[in-house]
Design a protein around this motif. Sequence first.
Motif, PDB file in Angstrom:
ATOM      1  N   ARG A 176      74.012  19.721  29.837  1.00 42.07           N
ATOM      2  CA  ARG A 176      73.279  18.449  29.867  1.00 42.07           C
ATOM      3  C   ARG A 176      72.746  18.115  28.468  1.00 42.07           C
ATOM      4  O   ARG A 176      71.543  17.918  28.268  1.00 42.07           O
ATOM      5  N   HIS A 177      73.650  18.068  27.501  1.00 39.27           N
ATOM      6  CA  HIS A 177      73.219  17.884  26.120  1.00 39.27           C
ATOM      7  C   HIS A 177      72.621  16.506  25.871  1.00 39.27           C
ATOM      8  O   HIS A 177      71.714  16.361  25.065  1.00 39.27           O
ATOM      9  N   ARG A 178      73.136  15.491  26.555  1.00 39.14           N
ATOM     10  CA  ARG A 178      72.586  14.142  26.329  1.00 39.14           C
ATOM     11  C   ARG A 178      71.135  14.067  26.783  1.00 39.14           C
ATOM     12  O   ARG A 178      70.333  13.322  26.226  1.00 39.14           O
ATOM     13  N   GLU A 179      70.805  14.810  27.791  1.00 39.28           N
ATOM     14  CA  GLU A 179      69.487  14.678  28.391  1.00 39.28           C
ATOM     15  C   GLU A 179      68.370  15.215  27.499  1.00 39.28           C
ATOM     16  O   GLU A 179      67.205  14.840  27.677  1.00 39.28           O
ATOM     17  N   VAL A 180      68.676  16.111  26.584  1.00 40.94           N
ATOM     18  CA  VAL A 180      67.611  16.721  25.790  1.00 40.94           C
ATOM     19  C   VAL A 180      67.490  16.115  24.397  1.00 40.94           C
ATOM     20  O   VAL A 180      66.580  16.481  23.648  1.00 40.94           O
ATOM     21  N   VAL A 181      68.392  15.199  24.044  1.00 45.09           N
ATOM     22  CA  VAL A 181      68.319  14.607  22.704  1.00 45.09           C
ATOM     23  C   VAL A 181      66.976  13.938  22.445  1.00 45.09           C
ATOM     24  O   VAL A 181      66.369  14.133  21.386  1.00 45.09           O
ATOM     25  N   PRO A 182      66.418  13.140  23.388  1.00 49.43           N
ATOM     26  CA  PRO A 182      65.179  12.438  23.056  1.00 49.43           C
ATOM     27  C   PRO A 182      64.001  13.342  22.808  1.00 49.43           C
ATOM     28  O   PRO A 182      63.285  13.205  21.818  1.00 49.43           O
ATOM     29  N   GLY A 183      63.758  14.262  23.779  1.00 46.05           N
ATOM     30  CA  GLY A 183      62.609  15.137  23.626  1.00 46.05           C
ATOM     31  C   GLY A 183      62.714  16.008  22.388  1.00 46.05           C
ATOM     32  O   GLY A 183      61.733  16.247  21.692  1.00 46.05           O
ATOM     33  N   LEU A 184      63.911  16.513  22.111  1.00 45.02           N
ATOM     34  CA  LEU A 184      64.095  17.328  20.906  1.00 45.02           C
ATOM     35  C   LEU A 184      63.894  16.496  19.643  1.00 45.02           C
ATOM     36  O   LEU A 184      63.323  16.970  18.659  1.00 45.02           O
ATOM     37  N   SER A 185      64.364  15.251  19.664  1.00 46.96           N
ATOM     38  CA  SER A 185      64.160  14.383  18.501  1.00 46.96           C
ATOM     39  C   SER A 185      62.678  14.183  18.225  1.00 46.96           C
ATOM     40  O   SER A 185      62.222  14.261  17.079  1.00 46.96           O
ATOM     41  N   ALA A 186      61.919  13.933  19.293  1.00 51.51           N
ATOM     42  CA  ALA A 186      60.475  13.743  19.126  1.00 51.51           C
ATOM     43  C   ALA A 186      59.811  15.023  18.632  1.00 51.51           C
ATOM     44  O   ALA A 186      58.927  14.992  17.772  1.00 51.51           O
ATOM     45  N   LEU A 187      60.236  16.177  19.177  1.00 58.68           N
ATOM     46  CA  LEU A 187      59.631  17.440  18.786  1.00 58.68           C
ATOM     47  C   LEU A 187      59.935  17.775  17.327  1.00 58.68           C
ATOM     48  O   LEU A 187      59.066  18.227  16.579  1.00 58.68           O
ATOM     49  N   VAL A 188      61.179  17.549  16.897  1.00 55.66           N
ATOM     50  CA  VAL A 188      61.541  17.836  15.512  1.00 55.66           C
ATOM     51  C   VAL A 188      60.802  16.906  14.559  1.00 55.66           C
ATOM     52  O   VAL A 188      60.379  17.308  13.471  1.00 55.66           O
ATOM     53  N   GLN A 189      60.630  15.646  14.973  1.00 54.78           N
ATOM     54  CA  GLN A 189      59.877  14.716  14.129  1.00 54.78           C
ATOM     55  C   GLN A 189      58.420  15.148  14.020  1.00 54.78           C
ATOM     56  O   GLN A 189      57.806  15.077  12.951  1.00 54.78           O
ATOM     57  N   GLU A 190      57.866  15.638  15.145  1.00 56.66           N
ATOM     58  CA  GLU A 190      56.471  16.078  15.173  1.00 56.66           C
ATOM     59  C   GLU A 190      56.293  17.424  14.465  1.00 56.66           C
ATOM     60  O   GLU A 190      55.312  17.636  13.754  1.00 56.66           O
ATOM     61  N   ARG A 191      57.254  18.336  14.661  1.00 59.72           N
ATOM     62  CA  ARG A 191      57.172  19.689  14.103  1.00 59.72           C
ATOM     63  C   ARG A 191      58.469  20.007  13.343  1.00 59.72           C
ATOM     64  O   ARG A 191      59.340  20.701  13.861  1.00 59.72           O
ATOM     65  N   PRO A 192      58.632  19.504  12.136  1.00 65.55           N
ATOM     66  CA  PRO A 192      59.911  19.635  11.434  1.00 65.55           C
ATOM     67  C   PRO A 192      60.274  21.065  11.056  1.00 65.55           C
ATOM     68  O   PRO A 192      61.434  21.341  10.729  1.00 65.55           O
ATOM     69  N   LEU A 193      59.337  22.014  11.113  1.00 65.29           N
ATOM     70  CA  LEU A 193      59.633  23.392  10.740  1.00 65.29           C
ATOM     71  C   LEU A 193      60.023  24.270  11.926  1.00 65.29           C
ATOM     72  O   LEU A 193      60.242  25.470  11.744  1.00 65.29           O
ATOM     73  N   ARG A 194      60.129  23.694  13.126  1.00 63.39           N
ATOM     74  CA  ARG A 194      60.549  24.483  14.295  1.00 63.39           C
ATOM     75  C   ARG A 194      62.074  24.598  14.281  1.00 63.39           C
ATOM     76  O   ARG A 194      62.786  23.670  14.671  1.00 63.39           O
ATOM     77  N   GLU A 195      62.563  25.764  13.864  1.00 66.47           N
ATOM     78  CA  GLU A 195      64.002  25.943  13.672  1.00 66.47           C
ATOM     79  C   GLU A 195      64.771  25.899  14.988  1.00 66.47           C
ATOM     80  O   GLU A 195      65.869  25.353  15.049  1.00 66.47           O
ATOM     81  N   HIS A 196      64.218  26.501  16.045  1.00 65.83           N
ATOM     82  CA  HIS A 196      64.949  26.536  17.313  1.00 65.83           C
ATOM     83  C   HIS A 196      65.118  25.134  17.882  1.00 65.83           C
ATOM     84  O   HIS A 196      66.175  24.790  18.420  1.00 65.83           O
ATOM     85  N   ALA A 197      64.069  24.322  17.771  1.00 64.29           N
ATOM     86  CA  ALA A 197      64.173  22.947  18.259  1.00 64.29           C
ATOM     87  C   ALA A 197      65.218  22.180  17.460  1.00 64.29           C
ATOM     88  O   ALA A 197      66.045  21.441  18.024  1.00 64.29           O
ATOM     89  N   ARG A 198      65.211  22.356  16.149  1.00 60.35           N
ATOM     90  CA  ARG A 198      66.182  21.646  15.310  1.00 60.35           C
ATOM     91  C   ARG A 198      67.608  22.118  15.608  1.00 60.35           C
ATOM     92  O   ARG A 198      68.539  21.316  15.664  1.00 60.35           O
ATOM     93  N   ALA A 199      67.783  23.427  15.799  1.00 60.52           N
ATOM     94  CA  ALA A 199      69.116  23.946  16.115  1.00 60.52           C
ATOM     95  C   ALA A 199      69.615  23.387  17.447  1.00 60.52           C
ATOM     96  O   ALA A 199      70.786  22.996  17.580  1.00 60.52           O
ATOM     97  N   SER A 200      68.737  23.335  18.446  1.00 64.08           N
ATOM     98  CA  SER A 200      69.137  22.790  19.745  1.00 64.08           C
ATOM     99  C   SER A 200      69.500  21.316  19.630  1.00 64.08           C
ATOM    100  O   SER A 200      70.455  20.848  20.259  1.00 64.08           O
ATOM    101  N   LEU A 201      68.742  20.573  18.812  1.00 64.11           N
ATOM    102  CA  LEU A 201      69.040  19.157  18.640  1.00 64.11           C
ATOM    103  C   LEU A 201      70.377  18.977  17.920  1.00 64.11           C
ATOM    104  O   LEU A 201      71.171  18.096  18.287  1.00 64.11           O
ATOM    105  N   MET A 202      70.635  19.786  16.899  1.00 67.74           N
ATOM    106  CA  MET A 202      71.923  19.709  16.215  1.00 67.74           C
ATOM    107  C   MET A 202      73.072  19.955  17.195  1.00 67.74           C
ATOM    108  O   MET A 202      74.074  19.222  17.195  1.00 67.74           O
TER     109      MET A 202
END
Length: 606
Positions: A176-202
């Motif tokens: 369900r990759h499409r479903e997590v793009v928004p929340g991950l985008s918001a989280l990475v924008q809020e916390r740009p140093l969270r590597e796991h969130a950024r990797a999941s979004l990529m």
Amino acid sequence: MGFDFRILGPLKVTAGRDRVAIGGHRQRTVLAMLLLTPDQVASVDRLVEAVWAGHQPTTSRTQIAICVSSLRKAFKAAGFPGEVIETVPTGYMLLAGEHRIDAVRFSKRAESAQRLAKQGRTAEAAELLGDALGLWRGPALAGISSYTVEAEAALLDEQRCSAYEQYAALQLELGRHREVVPGLSALVQERPLREHARASLMLAQYRSGRRSEALELFRHAREVFVGELGLEPGRVLQDLHSAILREDPALMPAAALLASPRGGSSMTTLPPDLSTCVGREHELAALNGLLDRPPRDRSPAIGLLVGRPGVGKTTLAAYWARLVSGAFPDGRLFARLREDGSDNGDPVPAVVTRFLRTLGFSEEEIPDDLADRVALFHRSLENRRMLIVLDDVQEDWARALIPPQGVCSVLMTSREMLSIPARVRLRLNPLQAADAVTLLDRLVGDGRVRENPGTAMRVAALCDHLPLALTAAAARLTAKPHWSLSHLESRLRDPLNRLAELSRGRPEIRAAFDLSYRDLSPAAAAMYRRLGLLNGSETDPPDLNVRLGAELLDTDPTDAENLMEQLVDAALLEVAGEEPNGRFRYRLPRLLALHARECAELSKTA
């Protein structure tokens, strides 16, 4: 029944459907500290530090005791007979007992989800984590000004971020990759140093066919990590970047794991450039009613904000959406409907298409037929905890866009009161005078407003205390740093120049009024123009009755009342009261009166 204590957002206590009044800052701070560690002792010293931050008075311990006594009285007044706060030798302890604390429920659901994930029950774990994240209504304990409370709230927010990272990882496992793009985008924008969130979004973007965006995420990560830490991104990000560059087949989900699609999710598309939200505490609290969903409710929670042009509907809707973003882990969609269609056009096709693209659907997946397109959009929302903000809607547009079922929430703004069933309905009024001055001061930001409170009050009054007009006035002062507040007041005092002054640059108050005026029927537009010719003075707007309206258009009172009610529906006229004969009195606010007079002058020359 016990109390429902909520700290995953602004502090809120309810007994059944009734809200429990907690009191002032000290009582709320003490209760927050007790709720952060239920069934554990909070020492008096720690409570004193939370309330006074090292600057406590000599009577601080006595005042803590008074706060606890006040809380106990509030709980008893709410009808709970038992003891909620117990006194112990070193302090106090909140007895959880039969009470419900959202932070405790969040932790228990997150722990249960972890156990399910370890057992290989991925779909159940993802569902339970989604439920846990849905308990969040905004920043934990928002509005309580205490360093100690804020530090504890930050730890809670860290748990939310970690839970969402795990939720996203589970959803990726399920394909369900499409479903997590928004929340991950918001989280990475809020916390740009969270590597796991950024990797999941990529990974989610790559799987959704957005390879270039995934690579751009890594490039941005290098800039952030090197700039802030002096380090390269970690091995996880670097390995994923290399795999994306060579289009490693292992990045795609295994076919056996793919669940039947439940639709996509959204990027966060809230507008970034709205003005400050001031003086809307009551309305923000009322909107939180959209978050209180019964456990088995499968229908969208709908809210409606209504008010005249410029009153701040869009700003309030977007501000609340950002405030409660944690309650919508699958994202927030935003659309200004009048901007997506021509003056007489239907914006629904363009909005639905843009939403589907944002959700990750390719052009080939979006149906040509509008009915099929809308159906796909509705299906994509059924199981997603999302917020859809529809700005400046009309009834038929809203009915087409609101899904018939699902767990999403929909917040609409409109210039007219729609008949669509809504859980929350609010009619926004202009700001109070003090709030209007506060908004002006924050927007200008250089002291000119604060140094001239009397002049500021008069400028705010000339703007009818409308947020849009105040924003326009602030924009004039910002663009003209050599102007004093008195100089702006003198320019606004001329009624023939006021709308022009407030319509230079952006925002344009005149354009906002024009939108509502163009929607009027010819007869209602004529009534509006005639009322403006009567009502453009600098005194407080006089009351206008139906008899006067009938004389203006040489028609009978019933027809005049119908036209004036059309103006009320279009938010271009206000109801001022009721007359003994059962008919209503009306009022045309000053800025609208000036606009109506302009329309009358233009009508003469057309």
